[in-house]
Scaffold this motif. Sequence first.
Motif, PDB file in Angstrom:
ATOM      1  N   UNK A  64       0.846  -1.211   0.000  1.00 40.79           N
ATOM      2  CA  UNK A  64       0.000   0.000   0.000  1.00 40.79           C
ATOM      3  C   UNK A  64       0.875   1.252   0.000  1.00 40.79           C
ATOM      4  N   UNK A  65       1.849   1.281   0.904  1.00 38.12           N
ATOM      5  CA  UNK A  65       2.706   2.470   1.005  1.00 38.12           C
ATOM      6  C   UNK A  65       3.548   2.640  -0.260  1.00 38.12           C
ATOM      7  N   UNK A  66       4.093   1.549  -0.772  1.00 38.80           N
ATOM      8  CA  UNK A  66       4.935   1.658  -1.970  1.00 38.80           C
ATOM      9  C   UNK A  66       4.116   2.045  -3.199  1.00 38.80           C
ATOM     10  N   UNK A  67       2.822   1.800  -3.172  1.00 39.64           N
ATOM     11  CA  UNK A  67       1.946   2.216  -4.270  1.00 39.64           C
ATOM     12  C   UNK A  67       2.010   3.734  -4.453  1.00 39.64           C
ATOM     13  N   UNK A  68       2.239   4.449  -3.355  1.00 44.22           N
ATOM     14  CA  UNK A  68       2.328   5.907  -3.400  1.00 44.22           C
ATOM     15  C   UNK A  68       3.775   6.372  -3.573  1.00 44.22           C
ATOM     16  N   UNK A  69       4.634   5.467  -4.072  1.00 42.61           N
ATOM     17  CA  UNK A  69       6.024   5.757  -4.399  1.00 42.61           C
ATOM     18  C   UNK A  69       6.837   6.209  -3.184  1.00 42.61           C
ATOM     19  N   UNK A  70       6.469   5.721  -2.042  1.00 41.05           N
ATOM     20  CA  UNK A  70       7.239   6.026  -0.846  1.00 41.05           C
ATOM     21  C   UNK A  70       8.119   4.828  -0.527  1.00 41.05           C
ATOM     22  N   UNK A  71       9.291   5.101   0.032  1.00 39.94           N
ATOM     23  CA  UNK A  71      10.222   4.022   0.374  1.00 39.94           C
ATOM     24  C   UNK A  71       9.760   3.329   1.656  1.00 39.94           C
ATOM     25  N   UNK A  72       9.480   2.053   1.538  1.00 38.55           N
ATOM     26  CA  UNK A  72       9.058   1.242   2.677  1.00 38.55           C
ATOM     27  C   UNK A  72       9.729  -0.113   2.558  1.00 38.55           C
ATOM     28  N   UNK A  73      10.159  -0.627   3.673  1.00 39.66           N
ATOM     29  CA  UNK A  73      10.811  -1.934   3.672  1.00 39.66           C
ATOM     30  C   UNK A  73      10.420  -2.668   4.944  1.00 39.66           C
ATOM     31  N   UNK A  74      10.150  -3.957   4.792  1.00 36.87           N
ATOM     32  CA  UNK A  74       9.914  -4.775   5.978  1.00 36.87           C
ATOM     33  C   UNK A  74      11.128  -5.663   6.193  1.00 36.87           C
ATOM     34  N   UNK A  75      11.345  -6.033   7.429  1.00 35.59           N
ATOM     35  CA  UNK A  75      12.488  -6.878   7.759  1.00 35.59           C
ATOM     36  C   UNK A  75      12.076  -7.869   8.836  1.00 35.59           C
ATOM     37  N   UNK A  76      12.334  -9.126   8.552  1.00 40.06           N
ATOM     38  CA  UNK A  76      12.111 -10.174   9.544  1.00 40.06           C
ATOM     39  C   UNK A  76      13.475 -10.616  10.028  1.00 40.06           C
ATOM     40  N   UNK A  77      13.694 -10.491  11.330  1.00 42.09           N
ATOM     41  CA  UNK A  77      14.971 -10.845  11.932  1.00 42.09           C
ATOM     42  C   UNK A  77      14.797 -12.173  12.659  1.00 42.09           C
ATOM     43  N   UNK A  78      15.767 -13.056  12.481  1.00 41.85           N
ATOM     44  CA  UNK A  78      15.726 -14.357  13.155  1.00 41.85           C
ATOM     45  C   UNK A  78      15.637 -14.130  14.669  1.00 41.85           C
ATOM     46  N   UNK A  79      14.798 -14.916  15.320  1.00 45.63           N
ATOM     47  CA  UNK A  79      14.577 -14.862  16.770  1.00 45.63           C
ATOM     48  C   UNK A  79      13.877 -13.596  17.251  1.00 45.63           C
ATOM     49  N   UNK A  80      13.150 -12.926  16.361  1.00 46.42           N
ATOM     50  CA  UNK A  80      12.307 -11.802  16.764  1.00 46.42           C
ATOM     51  C   UNK A  80      10.888 -12.094  16.298  1.00 46.42           C
ATOM     52  N   UNK A  81       9.901 -12.050  17.210  1.00 42.14           N
ATOM     53  CA  UNK A  81       8.530 -12.406  16.841  1.00 42.14           C
ATOM     54  C   UNK A  81       7.734 -11.240  16.251  1.00 42.14           C
ATOM     55  N   UNK A  82       8.396 -10.408  15.478  1.00 43.95           N
ATOM     56  CA  UNK A  82       7.719  -9.269  14.854  1.00 43.95           C
ATOM     57  C   UNK A  82       8.412  -8.910  13.556  1.00 43.95           C
ATOM     58  N   UNK A  83       7.745  -8.056  12.784  1.00 42.89           N
ATOM     59  CA  UNK A  83       8.305  -7.565  11.523  1.00 42.89           C
ATOM     60  C   UNK A  83       8.677  -6.100  11.724  1.00 42.89           C
ATOM     61  N   UNK A  84       9.888  -5.769  11.430  1.00 39.26           N
ATOM     62  CA  UNK A  84      10.325  -4.368  11.512  1.00 39.26           C
ATOM     63  C   UNK A  84       9.896  -3.659  10.232  1.00 39.26           C
ATOM     64  N   UNK A  85       9.409  -2.441  10.383  1.00 40.14           N
ATOM     65  CA  UNK A  85       9.010  -1.649   9.223  1.00 40.14           C
ATOM     66  C   UNK A  85       9.860  -0.373   9.178  1.00 40.14           C
ATOM     67  N   UNK A  86      10.485  -0.181   8.019  1.00 37.23           N
ATOM     68  CA  UNK A  86      11.312   0.998   7.782  1.00 37.23           C
ATOM     69  C   UNK A  86      10.604   1.868   6.749  1.00 37.23           C
ATOM     70  N   UNK A  87      10.471   3.134   7.067  1.00 30.43           N
ATOM     71  CA  UNK A  87       9.858   4.088   6.138  1.00 30.43           C
ATOM     72  C   UNK A  87      10.874   5.180   5.857  1.00 30.43           C
ATOM     73  N   UNK A  88      11.104   5.440   4.573  1.00 28.13           N
ATOM     74  CA  UNK A  88      12.106   6.431   4.149  1.00 28.13           C
ATOM     75  C   UNK A  88      13.454   6.109   4.806  1.00 28.13           C
ATOM     76  N   UNK A  89      13.785   4.828   4.859  1.00 29.08           N
ATOM     77  CA  UNK A  89      15.044   4.312   5.423  1.00 29.08           C
ATOM     78  C   UNK A  89      15.177   4.524   6.935  1.00 29.08           C
ATOM     79  N   UNK A  90      14.080   4.784   7.609  1.00 24.72           N
ATOM     80  CA  UNK A  90      14.103   4.967   9.065  1.00 24.72           C
ATOM     81  C   UNK A  90      13.201   3.924   9.726  1.00 24.72           C
ATOM     82  N   UNK A  91      13.728   3.281  10.768  1.00 30.62           N
ATOM     83  CA  UNK A  91      12.943   2.287  11.500  1.00 30.62           C
ATOM     84  C   UNK A  91      11.815   3.014  12.232  1.00 30.62           C
ATOM     85  N   UNK A  92      10.565   2.641  11.908  1.00 33.22           N
ATOM     86  CA  UNK A  92       9.415   3.351  12.466  1.00 33.22           C
ATOM     87  C   UNK A  92       8.653   2.496  13.465  1.00 33.22           C
ATOM     88  N   UNK A  93       8.253   1.313  13.067  1.00 32.84           N
ATOM     89  CA  UNK A  93       7.425   0.468  13.935  1.00 32.84           C
ATOM     90  C   UNK A  93       7.807  -0.996  13.761  1.00 32.84           C
TER      91      UNK A  93
END
Length: 187
Positions: A64-93
Amino acid sequence: MHKFGKKIILKKYFLEYKPFLVFLASFFGSYIVLTFLYQIFLNGFENNTVDTITKAVAQNTQKIISYFFMRIQDEIVVNEPFVRMYFQNEYIVRIVEGCNGISVIILFISFIIAFSGSLKNTLLFIFGGALLIYILNVLRIAVLIVAMYYFPEKKHLLHSVLFPAVIYGAVFILWFIWVNKFSKYAK
């Protein structure tokens, strides 16, 4: 008072409040069963891994976010029970299992079952409502990520007040429509 008299009084109250008691039994019964089934699903994942529903929510949020041409990336880290979300190259949530909306969908379904209507209407409304809640939840998270990037000082207001009000408000509206238009209690 005599035992027989107490039984008559209890029976009278049971008959008087039967619709309410049936509602409570249906609601809590379906809520417990659905929560139990969801817990079985979650138990299929190792302790510090992300479940597939939470991954799907993160991936759909990213789309959804990338549809609006914004930089968004998700990251799954081993041994972490959540997905990190980076917006405009900044860790947000981080998106945890509690963010995936399933608990809200279970609550929604339990209420619809408790106020059921015809089988066809009940199943269609459950499916349509659950899908709508899922979509609204993904949109809610997408807007939350962007808003938290631009207004980090409003994090608590956005995450804990405004955005939960949106999702629970939508569920309340769906319940209201169901009870007034489709349930056996309508009219």
